[in-house]
Write an enzyme that holds these catalytic residues in place. Structure first.
Site, PDB file in Angstrom:
ATOM      1  CE  LYS A 199      -4.371  -1.877   1.544  1.00 42.84           C
ATOM      2  NZ  LYS A 199      -5.395  -2.007   2.580  1.00 42.84           N
TER       3      LYS A 199
ATOM      4  NE  ARG B 162      -7.535  -8.157   1.180  1.00 42.65           N
ATOM      5  CZ  ARG B 162      -7.096  -7.365   0.192  1.00 42.65           C
ATOM      6  NH1 ARG B 162      -6.070  -6.585   0.371  1.00 42.65           N
ATOM      7  NH2 ARG B 162      -7.713  -7.381  -0.987  1.00 42.65           N
TER       8      ARG B 162
HETATM    9  C1  7PJ Z   1      -8.194  -4.360   2.233  1.00 45.99           C
HETATM   10  C2  7PJ Z   1      -9.268  -5.156   1.864  1.00 45.99           C
HETATM   11  C3  7PJ Z   1      -7.836  -4.256   3.609  1.00 45.99           C
HETATM   12  C4  7PJ Z   1      -9.663  -5.761   4.063  1.00 45.99           C
HETATM   13  C5  7PJ Z   1      -8.443  -4.221   0.102  1.00 45.99           C
HETATM   14  C6  7PJ Z   1      -5.526  -3.258  -1.558  1.00 45.99           C
HETATM   15  C7  7PJ Z   1      -6.864  -2.632  -1.609  1.00 45.99           C
HETATM   16  N1  7PJ Z   1     -10.003  -5.865   2.769  1.00 45.99           N
HETATM   17  N2  7PJ Z   1      -9.415  -5.053   0.528  1.00 45.99           N
HETATM   18  N3  7PJ Z   1      -8.610  -4.979   4.488  1.00 45.99           N
HETATM   19  N4  7PJ Z   1      -7.675  -3.794   1.113  1.00 45.99           N
HETATM   20  N5  7PJ Z   1     -10.351  -6.438   4.986  1.00 45.99           N
HETATM   21  O1  7PJ Z   1      -5.343  -4.439  -1.317  1.00 45.99           O
HETATM   22  O2  7PJ Z   1      -4.558  -2.475  -1.813  1.00 45.99           O
HETATM   23  O3  7PJ Z   1      -6.918  -3.551   4.047  1.00 45.99           O
HETATM   24  S1  7PJ Z   1      -8.253  -3.765  -1.571  1.00 45.99           S
END
Ligand code: 7PJ
Length: 291
Positions: free
Chosen positions: A232, A266
């Site tokens: 990010k 994640r």
């Molecule tokens: C996140 C997400 C996060 C959760 C995305 C990216 C953007 N779901 N979906 N937490 N980020 N729960 O991966 O850069 O931080 S999409």
């Protein structure tokens, strides 16, 4: 303040996620912009095969959750129609469920995607809008699946324009507690809730750093905590690196998130994160003291 006691496992449909050890969630994007050949995902298509190869690798590298997302929520991204999102996500969920012994998470805010994914074998609903879209709460409740409630201010299209908070930690806490209460009212008990401060969603670098500093407070509420920082812009801001060069920064943050008590990380880079998470878990002071 502790509201609940984190149990040792999270029931995800017919599978269980072990919460005694931090778990790695692999990001699988099924948005056309994430693939150069941007086609459709029908059974037997080259694109579906490519996605399944990614899933196979992520599982072999130690991911215990596969997060399938068909709506880009990057800053400035446009929303997709329900039909388009279903066409992207559902064949992929179905194919993964048929072939792999892994928990499938669906990164969606759409009620129909939640309902159909649950029928096809998904094990977790991951909603960056925390079940605030029409009928999402009812569908999530009816699915029986756990839900990840994430904090975001506004919508992805405009969220990074000028995020303003008087007290970022307090505002994120109030929002998530309000969503936990809405879940309880709809029949989604605390034992089905995962919390996420939403790094990078309507937050400046200073906001993100403050939330990261406060992770142990959120962990102390007693629900499992998910952290998503992989590649990010906050890592870009800290390292000066372009998105493809943020592996080391992402892995460093993953390790620190584990040290601060996060349960699910994640990520795009599973192999490297699994190693870092194992090391961080072993080095957690409480674990060393208990040996
Ligand atoms: C996140 C997400 C996060 C959760 C995305 C990216 C953007 N779901 N979906 N937490 N980020 N729960 O991966 O850069 O931080 S999409």
């Amino acid at each position: 303040m502790s509201t609940f006691t984190t149990s040792s496992q999270l029931r995800c449909g017919d599978r269980f996620l072990d919460l005694r050890e931090p778990q790695v969630m692999a990001i699988i994007n099924v948005t056309p912009d994430s693939f150069s050949d941007g086609g459709k995902y029908h059974a037997g298509s080259a694109l579906l095969d490519k996605i399944l190869a990614q899933v196979d690798l992520a599982c072999a590298e130690g991911a215990s959750l596969i997060d399938v997302g068909g709506e880009s929520t990057r800053p400035g991204a446009a929303r997709v129609s329900e039909l388009e999102e279903c066409q992207r996500v559902l064949p992929v969920v179905e194919a993964i469920a048929q072939r792999f012994d892994v928990i499938i998470s669906v990164d969606t805010s759409n009620a129909a995607v939640m309902r159909e994914s649950a029928i096809l074998g998904a094990g977790l609903i991951n909603d960056v809008r925390a079940l605030q879209q029409p009928t999402a709460m009812q569908e999530a409740a009816a699915s029986g699946l756990p839900v990840c409630l994430m904090h975001m201010q506004g919508e992805p299209q405009s969220m990074q324009d000028n995020p303003v908070y008087r007290d970022i930690g307090g505002e994120v806490e109030r929002f998530l507690r309000q969503r936990i209460a809405a879940c309880a009212a709809a029949g989604v008990g605390a034992e089905r809730i995962v919390l996420d401060p939403g790094f990078g969603f309507a937050k400046t670098l200073a906001h993100n750093l403050e939330l990261f500093r406060r992770l142990p407070d959120m962990v102390a509420w007693g629900c499992p905590v998910l952290v998503g920082v992989s590649r990010k812009s906050m890592i870009g801001a800290l390292t000066g690196r372009a998105v493809g060069e943020r592996l080391a920064g992402s892995v460093a943050m993953a390790a620190m998130a584990v040290e601060r008590g996060a349960h699910i990380i994640r990520v795009h880079d599973v192999k490297e994160t699994v190693d870092a998470v194992r090391v961080a878990q072993a080095l957690k002071l409480e674990n060393i003291a208990n040996d």
